[in-house]
Design a protein around this motif. Structure first.
Motif, PDB file in Angstrom:
ATOM      1  N   THR A   7      90.681   6.186  61.135  1.00  0.00           N
ATOM      2  CA  THR A   7      91.318   7.284  60.441  1.00  0.00           C
ATOM      3  C   THR A   7      91.088   6.966  58.862  1.00  0.00           C
ATOM      4  OG1 THR A   7      93.484   6.600  59.730  1.00  0.00           O
ATOM      5  CG2 THR A   7      93.288   7.634  61.984  1.00  0.00           C
ATOM      6  N   ASP A   8      91.177   8.012  58.140  1.00  0.00           N
ATOM      7  CA  ASP A   8      90.927   7.878  56.848  1.00  0.00           C
ATOM      8  C   ASP A   8      92.334   7.443  56.009  1.00  0.00           C
ATOM      9  OD1 ASP A   8      88.151   8.504  56.849  1.00  0.00           O
ATOM     10  OD2 ASP A   8      88.551  10.517  56.616  1.00  0.00           O
ATOM     11  N   ALA A   9      93.434   7.567  56.698  1.00  0.00           N
ATOM     12  CA  ALA A   9      94.626   7.193  56.072  1.00  0.00           C
ATOM     13  C   ALA A   9      94.724   5.766  55.438  1.00  0.00           C
ATOM     14  CB  ALA A   9      95.578   7.303  56.807  1.00  0.00           C
ATOM     15  N   PRO A  10      95.419   5.500  54.364  1.00  0.00           N
ATOM     16  CA  PRO A  10      95.619   4.088  53.968  1.00  0.00           C
ATOM     17  C   PRO A  10      96.062   3.293  55.155  1.00  0.00           C
ATOM     18  CG  PRO A  10      96.648   5.419  52.479  1.00  0.00           C
ATOM     19  CD  PRO A  10      96.080   6.222  53.585  1.00  0.00           C
ATOM     20  N   MET A  11      95.758   1.883  55.267  1.00  0.00           N
ATOM     21  CA  MET A  11      96.314   1.147  56.073  1.00  0.00           C
ATOM     22  C   MET A  11      97.975   1.181  55.991  1.00  0.00           C
ATOM     23  SD  MET A  11      95.893  -0.543  58.781  1.00  0.00           S
ATOM     24  CE  MET A  11      94.197  -0.292  58.679  1.00  0.00           C
ATOM     25  N   LEU A  12      98.469   0.979  54.855  1.00  0.00           N
ATOM     26  CA  LEU A  12      99.819   1.010  54.813  1.00  0.00           C
ATOM     27  C   LEU A  12     100.269   1.812  53.378  1.00  0.00           C
ATOM     28  CD1 LEU A  12     102.601  -0.306  55.537  1.00  0.00           C
ATOM     29  CD2 LEU A  12     102.317  -1.819  53.570  1.00  0.00           C
ATOM     30  N   GLU A  13     101.189   2.786  53.776  1.00  0.00           N
ATOM     31  CA  GLU A  13     101.948   3.402  52.558  1.00  0.00           C
ATOM     32  C   GLU A  13     103.295   3.361  52.564  1.00  0.00           C
ATOM     33  OE1 GLU A  13      99.866   7.223  53.610  1.00  0.00           O
ATOM     34  OE2 GLU A  13     100.224   7.722  51.518  1.00  0.00           O
ATOM     35  N   LEU A  14     103.908   2.854  51.642  1.00  0.00           N
ATOM     36  CA  LEU A  14     105.219   2.798  51.494  1.00  0.00           C
ATOM     37  C   LEU A  14     105.669   4.048  50.517  1.00  0.00           C
ATOM     38  CD1 LEU A  14     106.034  -0.986  51.150  1.00  0.00           C
ATOM     39  CD2 LEU A  14     105.923   0.404  53.259  1.00  0.00           C
ATOM     40  N   GLN A  15     106.535   4.846  51.015  1.00  0.00           N
ATOM     41  CA  GLN A  15     106.838   6.000  50.013  1.00  0.00           C
ATOM     42  C   GLN A  15     108.579   5.949  49.678  1.00  0.00           C
ATOM     43  OE1 GLN A  15     105.447   9.103  52.172  1.00  0.00           O
ATOM     44  NE2 GLN A  15     103.314   8.986  51.609  1.00  0.00           N
ATOM     45  N   GLY A  16     108.796   5.768  48.542  1.00  0.00           N
ATOM     46  CA  GLY A  16     110.418   5.713  48.251  1.00  0.00           C
ATOM     47  C   GLY A  16     111.221   4.867  49.103  1.00  0.00           C
TER      48      GLY A  16
END
Ligand SMILES: Nc1ncnc2c1ncn2[C@@H]1O[C@H](COP(=O)(O)OP(=O)(O)OP(=O)(O)O)[C@@H](O)[C@H]1O
Length: 308
Positions: A7-16
């Motif tokens: 996918t094009d998503a980042p490998m990891l995303e932490l949000q808030g």
């Protein structure tokens, strides 16, 4: 490499991301962090800053109190136990204390990285697919442990044990490595070898990693990016070269960072000299505080700086 999502998503995303322990301790205070594919991030900060909590919130060994964790586009906090088991296969964890099964051999420990795929009974009967065996031999060679396959884990040195830990995590064919103080129990030279090996392997495989590490010199030397935590907040996010004395003060509090290099230069032990050679952060030359700007425009940085 096997079975990676595309996918094009980042490998990891932490949000808030927030973690408040039942004791009332606010260990993570709205942390935002995006890790692209293939990036090695070193997580630094003083004791109690929230580094281990952050690593453990990603794979839900610690349950986040709020915010989102997305791995390759998929949100983790809402996953069922069954979904989480599957996701955890894709999160390779490497611990400070190695977490090996002492009475098992090196090979058995490495193969246990496939447990999530192979199933308990097959593993218990030690019937691993040929491809897994070949991969285990390959990885043991890569981490420098050819010939150690039949040694018991409890007969290994700390550095060898950590190499087994790395091979076991890679056996999972993870999307992301979560590494918690990998060098905390090792001497300076071995620490450097382990950190170098970890980062080289990540680069070879295009693997992302978050490495919680106290040793700022090792972090700056080997990681692509440094994230500094203080009191649960992200106070630095940028290039290793941006860790100038003012930024170190923002992260760790007041200290005369200019003296740090001299202390290390005076160390007579040759192992330590080897381990400390070329440490960018500790050969810091005086940089006026007002020109010391990290490579990030993160808002929380400025807030924290003001209170440092
Ligand atoms: N199980 C727990 N219950 C209550 N509070 C906790 C728990 N684990 C950690 N904390 C608190 O959360 C905060 C962050 O701790 P954490 O262990 O994540 O920090 P750290 O940066 O990894 O520290 P260190 O470098 O010393 O390992 C601290 O105030 C700590 O006391």
């Amino acid at each position: 490499m096997r079975g990676h999502a595309d996918t094009d998503a980042p490998m990891l995303e932490l949000q808030g991301l927030v973690k408040r322990y039942p004791t009332g301790d606010l260990a993570l205070d709205h942390v935002d962090l995006t890790v692209p594919r293939g990036q090695v991030v070193a997580l630094i900060g003083p004791s109690g800053a929230g580094k281990s909590t952050l690593i453990r919130c990603i794979n839900r060994l610690v349950e986040p109190s709020g915010g989102d964790v997305r791995l390759d586009g998929r949100s983790l906090p809402t996953q069922s136990a069954r979904e989480l088991r599957r996701t955890r296969r894709q999160l390779g964890m490497i611990f400070q204390e190695y977490a090996l099964v002492e009475r098992l051999t090196v090979m058995e420990n490495v193969l246990s990285g496939r447990l999530g795929y192979t199933g308990f009974w097959r593993s218990w009967a030690r019937r691993y697919p040929q491809a897994d065996l070949e991969q285990a031999f390959y990885l043991l060679d890569r981490v420098g442990l050819t010939g150690f396959e039949n040694k018991r884990a409890d007969a290994l040195s700390g550095g060898q044990r950590q190499r087994v830990g790395i091979a076991r995590a890679l056996m999972q064919d993870p999307l992301l490595l979560l590494v918690d103080e990998p060098t905390a129990s090792l001497d300076p030279k071995t620490s450097r070898q382990i950190m170098r090996l970890l980062c080289e392997i990540c680069r070879e495989r295009g693997l992302s990693a978050i490495i919680n590490i106290h040793d700022v010199a090792l972090a700056t030397q080997f990681a692509d990016r440094i994230v500094g935590l203080r009191k649960g907040r992200l106070v630095y996010d940028g290039q290793p070269a941006g860790l100038v004395p003012q930024v170190l003060t923002d992260i760790y509090g007041m200290e005369d960072w200019h003296d740090a290099g001299h202390e290390h230069d005076a160390d007579p032990a040759s192992d330590a000299r080897e381990a400390l050679a070329g440490m960018p952060s500790l050969s810091i030359t005086a940089t006026p505080a007002d020109t010391a700007s990290p490579a990030s425009s993160n808002d929380t940085l400025h807030t924290a700086r003001a209170t440092a």
